[in-house]
Design a protein around this motif. Structure first.
Motif, PDB file in Angstrom:
ATOM      1  N   THR A  11      -3.224  78.188 -59.409  1.00 15.10           N
ATOM      2  CA  THR A  11      -3.567  78.922 -58.183  1.00 15.10           C
ATOM      3  C   THR A  11      -5.035  79.360 -58.156  1.00 15.10           C
ATOM      4  OG1 THR A  11      -2.669  80.875 -59.277  1.00 15.10           O
ATOM      5  CG2 THR A  11      -1.236  79.740 -57.713  1.00 15.10           C
ATOM      6  N   TRP A  12      -5.743  79.204 -59.296  1.00 15.49           N
ATOM      7  CA  TRP A  12      -7.193  79.475 -59.265  1.00 15.49           C
ATOM      8  C   TRP A  12      -7.930  78.426 -58.434  1.00 15.49           C
ATOM      9  CZ3 TRP A  12     -10.206  83.501 -60.870  1.00 15.49           C
ATOM     10  CH2 TRP A  12      -9.579  84.479 -61.651  1.00 15.49           C
ATOM     11  N   SER A  13      -7.314  77.264 -58.201  1.00 12.48           N
ATOM     12  CA  SER A  13      -7.915  76.274 -57.302  1.00 12.48           C
ATOM     13  C   SER A  13      -7.532  76.612 -55.864  1.00 12.48           C
ATOM     14  CB  SER A  13      -7.463  74.854 -57.664  1.00 12.48           C
ATOM     15  OG  SER A  13      -8.092  74.397 -58.829  1.00 12.48           O
ATOM     16  N   ASN A  14      -7.651  77.882 -55.521  1.00 11.57           N
ATOM     17  CA  ASN A  14      -7.311  78.372 -54.204  1.00 11.57           C
ATOM     18  C   ASN A  14      -8.241  77.716 -53.186  1.00 11.57           C
ATOM     19  OD1 ASN A  14      -6.294  79.833 -52.134  1.00 11.57           O
ATOM     20  ND2 ASN A  14      -7.404  81.731 -52.622  1.00 11.57           N
ATOM     21  N   THR A  24       1.212  79.082 -61.017  1.00 10.82           N
ATOM     22  CA  THR A  24       0.375  80.087 -61.669  1.00 10.82           C
ATOM     23  C   THR A  24       0.147  79.699 -63.133  1.00 10.82           C
ATOM     24  OG1 THR A  24       2.335  81.318 -62.320  1.00 10.82           O
ATOM     25  CG2 THR A  24       1.308  81.929 -60.214  1.00 10.82           C
ATOM     26  N   ILE A  25      -0.867  80.305 -63.733  1.00  5.43           N
ATOM     27  CA  ILE A  25      -1.130  80.078 -65.167  1.00  5.43           C
ATOM     28  C   ILE A  25       0.130  80.446 -65.964  1.00  5.43           C
ATOM     29  CG2 ILE A  25      -2.519  80.805 -67.148  1.00  5.43           C
ATOM     30  CD1 ILE A  25      -4.314  79.406 -65.226  1.00  5.43           C
ATOM     31  N   GLY A  26       0.732  81.570 -65.611  1.00  2.26           N
ATOM     32  CA  GLY A  26       1.910  82.023 -66.344  1.00  2.26           C
ATOM     33  C   GLY A  26       3.060  81.030 -66.257  1.00  2.26           C
ATOM     34  N   PHE A  27       3.258  80.456 -65.075  1.00  3.11           N
ATOM     35  CA  PHE A  27       4.328  79.470 -64.916  1.00  3.11           C
ATOM     36  C   PHE A  27       4.070  78.239 -65.774  1.00  3.11           C
ATOM     37  CE2 PHE A  27       6.457  75.824 -63.214  1.00  3.11           C
ATOM     38  CZ  PHE A  27       7.709  76.284 -62.852  1.00  3.11           C
ATOM     39  N   ILE A  28       2.840  77.738 -65.697  1.00  2.26           N
ATOM     40  CA  ILE A  28       2.492  76.517 -66.450  1.00  2.26           C
ATOM     41  C   ILE A  28       2.704  76.752 -67.947  1.00  2.26           C
ATOM     42  CG2 ILE A  28       0.586  74.965 -67.070  1.00  2.26           C
ATOM     43  CD1 ILE A  28      -0.585  75.762 -64.198  1.00  2.26           C
ATOM     44  N   ALA A  29       2.293  77.935 -68.412  1.00  4.91           N
ATOM     45  CA  ALA A  29       2.395  78.231 -69.847  1.00  4.91           C
ATOM     46  C   ALA A  29       3.842  78.294 -70.321  1.00  4.91           C
ATOM     47  CB  ALA A  29       1.674  79.543 -70.149  1.00  4.91           C
ATOM     48  N   GLU A  30       4.765  78.552 -69.395  1.00  2.00           N
ATOM     49  CA  GLU A  30       6.176  78.673 -69.777  1.00  2.00           C
ATOM     50  C   GLU A  30       6.915  77.345 -69.830  1.00  2.00           C
ATOM     51  OE1 GLU A  30       8.444  81.374 -67.368  1.00  2.00           O
ATOM     52  OE2 GLU A  30       7.054  83.012 -67.811  1.00  2.00           O
ATOM     53  N   VAL A  31       6.305  76.293 -69.286  1.00  9.69           N
ATOM     54  CA  VAL A  31       6.991  74.992 -69.251  1.00  9.69           C
ATOM     55  C   VAL A  31       6.635  74.215 -70.525  1.00  9.69           C
ATOM     56  CG1 VAL A  31       7.325  72.848 -67.972  1.00  9.69           C
ATOM     57  CG2 VAL A  31       6.860  74.966 -66.739  1.00  9.69           C
ATOM     58  N   PRO A  32       7.621  74.007 -71.381  1.00  6.78           N
ATOM     59  CA  PRO A  32       7.312  73.421 -72.691  1.00  6.78           C
ATOM     60  C   PRO A  32       7.296  71.893 -72.644  1.00  6.78           C
ATOM     61  CG  PRO A  32       9.611  73.998 -72.593  1.00  6.78           C
ATOM     62  CD  PRO A  32       9.035  74.316 -71.233  1.00  6.78           C
ATOM     63  N   ALA A  55     -11.213  82.208 -67.185  1.00 11.45           N
ATOM     64  CA  ALA A  55     -11.138  81.762 -68.578  1.00 11.45           C
ATOM     65  C   ALA A  55     -10.329  82.746 -69.413  1.00 11.45           C
ATOM     66  CB  ALA A  55     -12.545  81.595 -69.152  1.00 11.45           C
ATOM     67  N   GLY A  56     -10.479  84.024 -69.138  1.00 11.68           N
ATOM     68  CA  GLY A  56      -9.734  85.042 -69.873  1.00 11.68           C
ATOM     69  C   GLY A  56      -8.232  84.919 -69.647  1.00 11.68           C
ATOM     70  N   GLU A  57      -7.845  84.654 -68.396  1.00 10.08           N
ATOM     71  CA  GLU A  57      -6.417  84.516 -68.099  1.00 10.08           C
ATOM     72  C   GLU A  57      -5.837  83.262 -68.761  1.00 10.08           C
ATOM     73  OE1 GLU A  57      -5.295  84.745 -63.921  1.00 10.08           O
ATOM     74  OE2 GLU A  57      -3.276  84.029 -64.419  1.00 10.08           O
ATOM     75  N   VAL A  58      -6.618  82.176 -68.743  1.00  8.82           N
ATOM     76  CA  VAL A  58      -6.153  80.925 -69.359  1.00  8.82           C
ATOM     77  C   VAL A  58      -5.983  81.119 -70.863  1.00  8.82           C
ATOM     78  CG1 VAL A  58      -6.813  78.531 -69.862  1.00  8.82           C
ATOM     79  CG2 VAL A  58      -7.177  79.466 -67.567  1.00  8.82           C
ATOM     80  N   ARG A  59      -6.981  81.722 -71.479  1.00  5.48           N
ATOM     81  CA  ARG A  59      -6.945  81.930 -72.932  1.00  5.48           C
ATOM     82  C   ARG A  59      -5.812  82.872 -73.341  1.00  5.48           C
ATOM     83  NH1 ARG A  59     -11.098  79.494 -75.058  1.00  5.48           N
ATOM     84  NH2 ARG A  59     -12.915  79.836 -73.774  1.00  5.48           N
ATOM     85  N   ALA A  60      -5.604  83.917 -72.550  1.00  4.74           N
ATOM     86  CA  ALA A  60      -4.545  84.880 -72.858  1.00  4.74           C
ATOM     87  C   ALA A  60      -3.168  84.218 -72.828  1.00  4.74           C
ATOM     88  CB  ALA A  60      -4.593  86.050 -71.865  1.00  4.74           C
ATOM     89  N   GLY A  62      -2.668  81.306 -73.962  1.00  4.14           N
ATOM     90  CA  GLY A  62      -2.618  80.371 -75.084  1.00  4.14           C
ATOM     91  C   GLY A  62      -3.036  78.951 -74.724  1.00  4.14           C
ATOM     92  N   LEU A  63      -3.742  78.804 -73.610  1.00  2.00           N
ATOM     93  CA  LEU A  63      -4.124  77.473 -73.129  1.00  2.00           C
ATOM     94  C   LEU A  63      -5.629  77.252 -73.287  1.00  2.00           C
ATOM     95  CD1 LEU A  63      -2.027  77.539 -69.823  1.00  2.00           C
ATOM     96  CD2 LEU A  63      -1.280  76.990 -72.141  1.00  2.00           C
ATOM     97  N   LYS A  64      -6.038  75.978 -73.279  1.00  2.00           N
ATOM     98  CA  LYS A  64      -7.450  75.631 -73.374  1.00  2.00           C
ATOM     99  C   LYS A  64      -8.127  75.821 -72.017  1.00  2.00           C
ATOM    100  CE  LYS A  64      -7.327  74.205 -77.666  1.00  2.00           C
ATOM    101  NZ  LYS A  64      -8.000  75.007 -78.713  1.00  2.00           N
ATOM    102  N   VAL A  65      -9.400  76.196 -72.080  1.00  2.00           N
ATOM    103  CA  VAL A  65     -10.154  76.466 -70.856  1.00  2.00           C
ATOM    104  C   VAL A  65     -10.993  75.238 -70.476  1.00  2.00           C
ATOM    105  CG1 VAL A  65     -11.928  77.888 -69.781  1.00  2.00           C
ATOM    106  CG2 VAL A  65     -10.298  78.915 -71.389  1.00  2.00           C
ATOM    107  N   GLY A  66     -10.654  74.669 -69.349  1.00  2.00           N
ATOM    108  CA  GLY A  66     -11.432  73.554 -68.821  1.00  2.00           C
ATOM    109  C   GLY A  66     -11.885  73.839 -67.407  1.00  2.00           C
ATOM    110  N   MET A  67     -12.402  72.814 -66.773  1.00  2.00           N
ATOM    111  CA  MET A  67     -12.814  72.914 -65.365  1.00  2.00           C
ATOM    112  C   MET A  67     -12.929  71.486 -64.848  1.00  2.00           C
ATOM    113  SD  MET A  67     -16.909  73.591 -65.916  1.00  2.00           S
ATOM    114  CE  MET A  67     -16.686  74.662 -67.326  1.00  2.00           C
ATOM    115  N   GLU A  68     -12.872  71.324 -63.536  1.00  4.08           N
ATOM    116  CA  GLU A  68     -13.143  70.024 -62.935  1.00  4.08           C
ATOM    117  C   GLU A  68     -14.368  70.188 -62.051  1.00  4.08           C
ATOM    118  OE1 GLU A  68      -9.900  68.215 -60.728  1.00  4.08           O
ATOM    119  OE2 GLU A  68     -10.699  66.211 -61.181  1.00  4.08           O
TER     120      GLU A  68
END
Ligand SMILES: [Zn+2]
Ligand SMILES: [Zn+2]
Length: 190
Positions: A11-14, A24-32, A55-60, A62-68
């Motif tokens: 959702t950061w690509s609003n 959301t970041i949280g949703f993605i992080a929960e899908v194993p 970047a802080g939300e992504v890292r929190a 447990g995910l890697k921080v990238g960008m396009e």
């Protein structure tokens, strides 16, 4: 479980009409579904000012921080923010190939996004770049003739380019990689 997925939007690509509010970041992080997960939201949509918060939300999570990065106009913005890796839209223009050199000089992995969708000339891409086999776009081209001549020149990564929860897979891209005889480069180790 997939080894890695480094091309995911949240959702950061609003402003990207394909992204849904549930992504959301949280949703993605929960899908194993993948061992290493990286978020690569559009730099121009996150914005330089909010990048650190992103970047802080992504890292929190447990995910890697990238960008396009959407080509050379966003090079200086990309150089001004810290991340684990960068995904680049390399359009077929001199300044974009030069931008790849500048991004490589930052010392972190540089992934050339879905070159078949942007008419990227892979002959002009530095071999230190990783080339993406993108699940969203790979089937929209004659991938044997587009990627076939380059299988020994580059290392490849497979990405979902997920904008929605049900896009969190790499089924078609993995089929293509197998057909081309590619071994995926694992960018990060746990
Ligand atoms: Zn893209
Ligand atoms: Zn993308």
């Amino acid at each position: 479980m997939l080894p890695q997925d480094l091309h995911i939007h949240s959702t950061w690509s609003n402003g990207d009409a394909s992204v849904v509010s549930e992504q959301t970041i949280g949703f993605i992080a929960e899908v194993p579904y993948a061992r290493i997960i990286g978020i690569s939201d559009h730099l121009e949509l996150v914005g330089e000012d909010l990048f650190e918060e992103y970047a802080g939300e992504v890292r929190a999570a447990g995910l890697k921080v990238g960008m396009e990065i959407d080509g050379c106009p966003w090079l200086s913005a990309a150089q001004s923010v810290a991340a684990d890796y960068r995904i680049f839209h390399c359009y077929d223009r001199d300044a974009d190939y030069k931008a790849l050199d500048r991004l490589l000089a930052m010392g972190q992995p540089v992934i050339v996004a879905h070159p078949n969708a942007l008419d990227t000339n892979l002959d002009r891409v530095p071999p230190e770049c990783l080339v993406e086999i993108n699940n969203r776009y790979i089937w929209r081209c004659d991938w044997r003739s587009f990627y076939g001549p380059f299988v020994d020149r580059f290392q490849f990564v497979i990405g979902s380019d997920a904008h929605q929860p049900n896009w969190l897979n790499q089924t078609v891209a993995r089929h293509v990689a197998t057909e081309l005889g590619l071994r995926e480069k694992l960018v990060f180790r746990r």
